[in-house]
Design a protein around this motif. Structure first.
Motif, short mmCIF file in Angstrom:
data_model
loop_
_atom_site.label_atom_id
_atom_site.label_comp_id
_atom_site.label_asym_id
_atom_site.label_seq_id
_atom_site.Cartn_x
_atom_site.Cartn_y
_atom_site.Cartn_z
N MET B 1 0.85 -1.19 0.00
CA MET B 1 0.00 0.00 0.00
C MET B 1 0.88 1.24 0.00
SD MET B 1 -3.05 0.94 2.64
CE MET B 1 -4.04 2.41 2.42
N PRO B 2 0.63 2.12 -0.95
CA PRO B 2 1.50 3.29 -1.04
C PRO B 2 1.38 4.19 0.17
CG PRO B 2 -0.41 3.52 -2.47
CD PRO B 2 -0.49 2.15 -1.90
N GLU B 3 2.45 4.88 0.41
CA GLU B 3 2.48 5.79 1.56
C GLU B 3 1.54 6.95 1.29
OE1 GLU B 3 5.83 8.38 4.00
OE2 GLU B 3 6.40 7.07 2.34
N PRO B 4 0.72 7.33 2.28
CA PRO B 4 -0.20 8.46 2.06
C PRO B 4 0.57 9.74 1.87
CG PRO B 4 -0.23 7.79 4.36
CD PRO B 4 0.55 6.75 3.63
N LEU B 5 -0.03 10.63 1.09
CA LEU B 5 0.65 11.88 0.78
C LEU B 5 0.88 12.70 2.05
CD1 LEU B 5 -1.23 12.89 -2.51
CD2 LEU B 5 1.15 12.13 -2.30
N LEU B 6 -0.09 12.74 2.88
CA LEU B 6 0.03 13.56 4.08
C LEU B 6 -0.27 12.69 5.30
CD1 LEU B 6 -1.87 16.73 2.84
CD2 LEU B 6 0.60 16.40 2.98
N THR B 7 0.51 12.87 6.32
CA THR B 7 0.28 12.10 7.56
C THR B 7 -0.83 12.76 8.36
OG1 THR B 7 1.91 13.42 8.72
CG2 THR B 7 2.71 11.45 7.60
N PRO B 8 -1.41 12.02 9.24
CA PRO B 8 -2.46 12.62 10.09
C PRO B 8 -1.97 13.80 10.89
CG PRO B 8 -2.51 10.23 10.22
CD PRO B 8 -1.32 10.57 9.41
N GLU B 9 -0.69 13.76 11.28
CA GLU B 9 -0.15 14.90 12.03
C GLU B 9 -0.09 16.14 11.16
OE1 GLU B 9 1.35 11.92 11.78
OE2 GLU B 9 0.80 11.18 13.77
N THR B 10 0.31 15.93 9.97
CA THR B 10 0.38 17.07 9.06
C THR B 10 -1.01 17.63 8.82
OG1 THR B 10 2.27 16.05 8.00
CG2 THR B 10 1.18 17.81 6.80
N LEU B 11 -1.95 16.71 8.61
CA LEU B 11 -3.32 17.17 8.37
C LEU B 11 -3.84 17.96 9.56
CD1 LEU B 11 -4.80 13.97 6.67
CD2 LEU B 11 -4.16 16.13 5.60
N ALA B 12 -3.46 17.52 10.75
CA ALA B 12 -3.91 18.22 11.95
C ALA B 12 -3.37 19.63 12.01
CB ALA B 12 -3.47 17.42 13.18
N HIS B 13 -2.11 19.75 11.63
CA HIS B 13 -1.54 21.09 11.61
C HIS B 13 -2.17 21.97 10.55
CE1 HIS B 13 1.88 19.31 13.96
NE2 HIS B 13 1.75 20.51 14.54
N LEU B 14 -2.50 21.35 9.45
CA LEU B 14 -3.04 22.14 8.33
C LEU B 14 -4.44 22.66 8.62
CD1 LEU B 14 -1.87 19.97 5.27
CD2 LEU B 14 -0.91 22.15 6.07
N GLU B 15 -5.09 21.99 9.51
CA GLU B 15 -6.48 22.40 9.79
C GLU B 15 -6.57 23.81 10.36
OE1 GLU B 15 -8.60 19.65 12.14
OE2 GLU B 15 -8.75 18.14 10.57
N ARG B 16 -5.47 24.29 10.89
CA ARG B 16 -5.49 25.63 11.47
C ARG B 16 -5.33 26.72 10.42
NH1 ARG B 16 -1.77 23.11 15.09
NH2 ARG B 16 -0.07 24.25 14.11
N LEU B 17 -5.03 26.31 9.24
CA LEU B 17 -4.71 27.31 8.20
C LEU B 17 -5.91 27.55 7.30
CD1 LEU B 17 -1.17 26.01 7.23
CD2 LEU B 17 -1.73 27.95 8.71
N ASP B 18 -5.81 28.64 6.56
CA ASP B 18 -6.81 28.98 5.56
C ASP B 18 -6.10 29.55 4.35
OD1 ASP B 18 -9.13 29.39 4.21
OD2 ASP B 18 -9.86 31.02 5.52
N LEU B 19 -6.81 29.50 3.25
CA LEU B 19 -6.26 30.09 2.03
C LEU B 19 -6.69 31.54 1.94
CD1 LEU B 19 -6.95 27.22 -0.53
CD2 LEU B 19 -4.84 27.71 0.72
N VAL B 20 -5.76 32.37 1.51
CA VAL B 20 -6.06 33.81 1.44
C VAL B 20 -5.82 34.27 0.00
CG1 VAL B 20 -5.42 36.10 2.26
CG2 VAL B 20 -5.30 34.14 3.79
N SER B 21 -6.82 35.02 -0.45
CA SER B 21 -6.65 35.59 -1.78
C SER B 21 -6.43 37.08 -1.65
CB SER B 21 -7.89 35.31 -2.63
OG SER B 21 -7.78 35.98 -3.84
#
Lengths: 661, 293
Positions: B1-21
């Motif tokens: 099984m291929p390695e997932p692109l993002l780990t759960p830890e990374t996803l957790a950190h990313l949840e705090r962010l937003d995209l800004v235009s």
């Protein structure tokens, strides 16, 4: 002839072939680069490009390949412009090329002949002349001939060389050098359009004309050359020929019919000039008829006399041939045949005008005199008759003797006057003298050879006074008693004393017949003045003129040469015919007249084997031949081409082991 | 099984962010994102004078009572944001350890994930797609795994040029939004025209320039025959110090030029190598670039 590919012999071709093979080998041995798959060669390509551009000058310093390529290009360029420079042998840019075309140059020990080889060498020298150089072409055998005067037109020089043909004459280098000395130091030699113009006179230059470098191309069998000539010319001798040439030659042939007999004898001298003994057949022909054959064995360097005795021998041209014996070769064919004419002896015709035949009968009664002459005696009154007028119109008499008389005008023949002087203002008679003492006789002159006058007394004499150029034959204490002087083509001899008075009283004690007396003088006169009558059978050297007289009243005769060609010969003012084109050996026939033969009969010319160290003998010194002397101009392109090949090899080697940047 | 692109830890950190235009875009759906456009959200923004035709429902009647003047209350409009991830899937991206392609997919997965959790519309495409073949759009946190699967299926086998890929992208997606183009810019036909297309689209475009360590510091020696993986072009080199120095100069010039070109065309430029930490890059570098907040 040299092989056309001689300049590049086959082994030379192995060098470029080897170089090509080496280049191919290096191509295959070139470093195999390790292939690497990369995301893109975009950056690398730009890097190489920028690197090349930015580091051009830095790379120029370090790129051995570029350096080698530049060197190779420079070397190839130099090779292409064919650099050359003059060899040390040439100087002055003014040359005389002398080509020996004598008989010996027809020898075939050098293929095709020595002459062709000599011409090839001269053509090579002409090719190597620099621009602006001038040269003269001279051919020489018995005489020298300027084939082309000084010119810088090489095509004319080449044509002149190519047109030099063989002759059958002997060599005379002396005359050729004399001609060259005269022409090569002349300040203004011109030979028509395109030839060298006379150099403008310069102050102080008149005494130092440009000296020409003289090249003598021949086989070197020349007589000794006068020393002063060579000091002046300093020639280069280029010998042609081999030391192993073989030849058997006829060096002499005489035929004679026995007196009152139908038997004739032929004596031939056959010389072996080969290194080994030879056995040859000597054949005697007359026309197509074979008269006799002898087989003779001749040791090396010796001569063999071969005597033929032929019964019922007809008059005509006899032909002696040496037949090849299959034991060896004969490199010079021109001396393998000889010709001689067997003809009835023809006597000199003598007209004697005298009031008394007393002394003459005794003097002309000897066997020798009868063999030489045929005398017609006439009285002095004959000089006023028509017969003498006819004599004046022709030249049927070879010698006229006027004893105490003289004609109104001189006859067209040689004359001897006794106690009289020739007509015309040139001669005068001196004062009559008594008892002159004879004090000297010109013994060296043919007329006075073997004549003794030491005991002779003369009662009275009238010393003749001759024209300028007269030669004293007999000198007395009171003046010359005998003179000889030229008159056009003839000579007049005068004796100033008579043998007897008109009444028959002897005036001298000159013995009529004693071996050295008056009969000897008469015989000398007949032989000397009758020599112009060539009865035929005379053999001359190739190139020497044939002189003869004819009884017929004709001004033009036709001479048939050995090759069958005919030529017209015109009688000269002196009544003599002279034919000069005797360049070929063989018989020359004259219409309704005698025949002559031209034979080489020249031992040095027949001696075709050259010395191991060919040299010209010049006085006491010698000029050694330079047989390898050919390139007057040194070609320098070959080393440069070799450098190109070496550089290419080096470049390939470096490129194959250390590529790229 | 291929390695997932993002780990759960990374996803957790990313949840705090937003995209800004940095630009105002009209979304089709109201989103969680506060737009500069005044709209109908509950969050008050400002007042303005009433003008004829205004909706009377937004009149501030209290203010009218006090001041006897009509004011219109303005509220911040909440709208969704279109996020486009454009991936260079050429074979040249498949180099490096990890490969540039993998890192690029990680980056787009991270940004796409941020977009999904912020209810933005996320569309991840490749340069090799034709102008008709649009990729599916994702929206909402629940589609994150579908988006990851979509990314993982993409292979680096496309040979479309950068220019053509960008032009096709423009044809497929006429709207505005944020565009993040992840590429190595290794196109021998150049990238300037492609950037010009992007500028013309007036999108909030980011160029993430990715190179591998092998390209940044090539570990080569000897006589080599370099073969281009895309067009098989061969370049023979003999590696020496001077050549490596020349390569470094060429690379520096290449990066500087890319940066300058993007600046000239008002495009945001960010450089990343294949050893980068995605989490740090998104939270740090891209935040400074103004893409994330």
């Amino acid at each position: 002839m040299r092989d056309a590919a001689g300049a590049l012999s086959p082994w030379i071709w192995t060098i470029p072939a080897g170089v090509a093979a080496a280049i191919l080998a290096m191509y295959f041995l070139k470093t195999r680069r390790k292939p690497v798959l990369v995301p893109s060669t975009y950056l690398w390509g730009k890097t190489i490009e920028d690197h090349r551009v930015n580091a051009l000058w830095q790379r120029l310093r370090r790129s051995v390949l570029l350096f080698l390529q530049l060197l190779a290009v420079v070397a190839a360029t130099i090779a292409l412009v064919r650099p050359s420079w003059q060899g040390s042998m040439l100087h002055g840019g003014r040359y005389v090329f002398m080509v020996d075309n004598s008989a010996s140059m027809g020898a075939t020990d050098v293929v095709p002949t020595r002459l062709e080889e000599a011409k090839r060498r001269v053509l090579a020298l002409v090719d190597q002349m620099g621009s602006g150089d001038t040269a003269m072409i001279v051919s020489f055998a018995a005489s020298a001939r300027i084939e082309q005067g000084f010119t810088d037109n090489r095509e004319r020089l080449r044509r002149a060389v190519r047109e030099i043909g063989p002759t059958s004459a002997a060599s005379s280098l002396d005359e050729a050098l004399r001609l060259c000395a005269a022409r090569s130091t002349l300040a203004a030699p011109t030979q028509g359009a395109g030839d060298e113009a006379p150099p403008p006179p310069k102050p102080g230059d008149a005494a130092a004309p440009r000296r020409a470098q003289v090249f003598i191309v021949g086989d070197g069998n020349y007589p000794v050359v006068a020393e002063g000539l060579v000091d002046q010319l300093d020639p280069v001798f280029i010998p042609v020929g081999t030391t192993t040439a073989e030849n058997v030659a006829v060096t002499g042939l005489a035929v004679r019919r026995a007196e009152s007999s139908t038997t004739a004898q032929a004596l031939a001298k056959v010389r072996n000039l080969s290194p080994a003994a030879r056995t040859v057949d000597v054949e005697l022909h007359q026309g197509d008829r074979l008269l006799d054959v002898r087989r003779v064995k001749i040791a090396s360097g010796t001569v063999s006399d071969v005597l033929f005795t032929v019964a019922d021998a007809p008059d005509g041209i006899w032909d002696l041939r040496i037949v090849d014996d299959s034991q060896g070769v004969d490199h010079l064919p021109v001396d393998d045949r000889a010709w001689a004419v067997l003809a009835a002896p023809e006597k000199a015709r003598v007209l004697l005008v005298s009031s008394s035949d007393r002394f003459w009968r005794a003097a002309l009664a000897t066997d020798e005199a009868r063999r030489w002459c045929e005398v017609t005696l006439r009285a002095p009154s004959f000089l006023e008759g028509e017969e003498y007028e006819r004599l004046l119109a022709t030249s049927t008499v070879d010698l006229a003797i006027f004893d105490r008389c003289r004609p109104a005008e001189p006859p067209p023949c040689h004359t001897l006057y006794i106690d009289a002087v020739p007509p015309g203002g040139a001669w005068r008679a001196g004062k009559k003298i008594d008892v002159p003492q004879i004090i000297d006789v010109a013994q060296a002159h043919p007329l006075m050879q073997n004549v003794s006058l030491s005991e002779v007394l003369v009662a009275e004499a009238v010393p003749p006074i001759g024209p300028t150029g007269s030669l004293v034959l007999v000198e007395s204490d009171q003046g010359a008693l005998g003179l000889v002087a030229p008159r056009g083509g003839y000579e007049d001899a005068v004796l100033g004393f008579a043998l007897a008075a008109s009444d028959g009283t002897p005036l001298t004690n000159w013995p009529l017949v004693d071996g050295a007396g008056f009969e000897q003088f008469t015989l000398n006169v007949v032989q000397y003045f009758g020599r112009g009558r060539v009865a035929g059978g005379e053999s001359v050297e190739p190139g020497a003129p044939l002189r003869f007289r004819l009884d017929r009243r004709t001004d033009r005769v036709e001479v048939t040469r050995p090759d069958g060609a005919k030529e017209q010969v015109v009688r000269s003012q002196q009544g003599e015919f002279a034919y000069y084109a005797t360049f070929e050996v063989g018989p020359y026939r004259i219409d309704d007249g005698p025949s002559f033969t031209v034979n080489l009969f020249d031992v040095p010319e027949s001696e075709v084997a050259t010395a191991s160290t060919p040299r010209l003998r010049v006085g006491n010194a010698e000029i050694v031949g330079q047989s390898n002397w050919e390139p007057a101009r040194l070609e320098g392109w070959k080393p440069f081409l070799l450098i190109v090949l070496v550089l290419l090899l080096g470049e390939w080697y470096i490129y194959g082991n250390r590529a790229g940047l | 099984m291929p390695e997932p692109l993002l780990t759960p830890e990374t996803l957790a950190h990313l949840e705090r962010l937003d995209l800004v235009s940095r630009k105002i875009f009209n979304g089709r759906f109201k989103g969680d994102r506060r737009s500069a456009r005044k709209g109908r959200s509950v969050e008050f923004a400002d007042f303005r004078n009433y003008t004829q035709g205004d909706d009377l429902r937004f009149v501030d009647w209290n203010g009218y009572a006090r001041l006897d003047r009509l004011f219109i209350k303005l509220f911040l409009e909440e709208e969704d944001l279109h996020f486009y991830g454009l991936l260079d899937a050429s074979p040249s991206m498949e180099f490096g350890d990890p490969t540039k392609f993998y890192v690029a997919k990680q980056l787009l997965a991270a940004l796409g994930f941020i977009g999904l959790i912020r209810s933005h519309r996320v569309r991840l495409e490749t340069l090799g797609q034709s102008f008709r073949a649009s990729s599916p759009a994702f929206r909402g946190r629940h589609q994150a795994w579908r988006m990851f699967e979509h990314l993982e299926k993409i292979e680096a086998v496309e040979k479309t040029s950068l220019v053509e890929g960008v032009r096709n992208f423009g044809l497929r997606n006429p709207g505005r939004g944020i565009l993040v183009l992840v590429t190595d810019l290794m196109d021998k036909r150049g990238y300037d025209e492609a950037l010009r297309y992007l500028t013309a689209r007036r999108m909030d475009a980011y160029i993430v320039h990715i190179l591998s360590q092998d390209e940044l510091h090539p570990d080569v020696a000897g006589d080599l025959r370099l073969v281009d993986c895309e067009d098989a072009q061969v370049t023979e080199i003999t590696v020496g110090d001077s050549l490596l120095k020349a390569y470094e100069r060429t690379l520096s010039a290449f990066l500087a030029e890319a940066r300058e070109t993007c600046a000239r065309r008002s495009l945001s430029y960010a450089f990343v190598d294949n050893r980068v930490s995605i989490e740090k890059f998104v939270a740090d570098t891209l935040r400074r670039q103004g893409l994330t907040a």
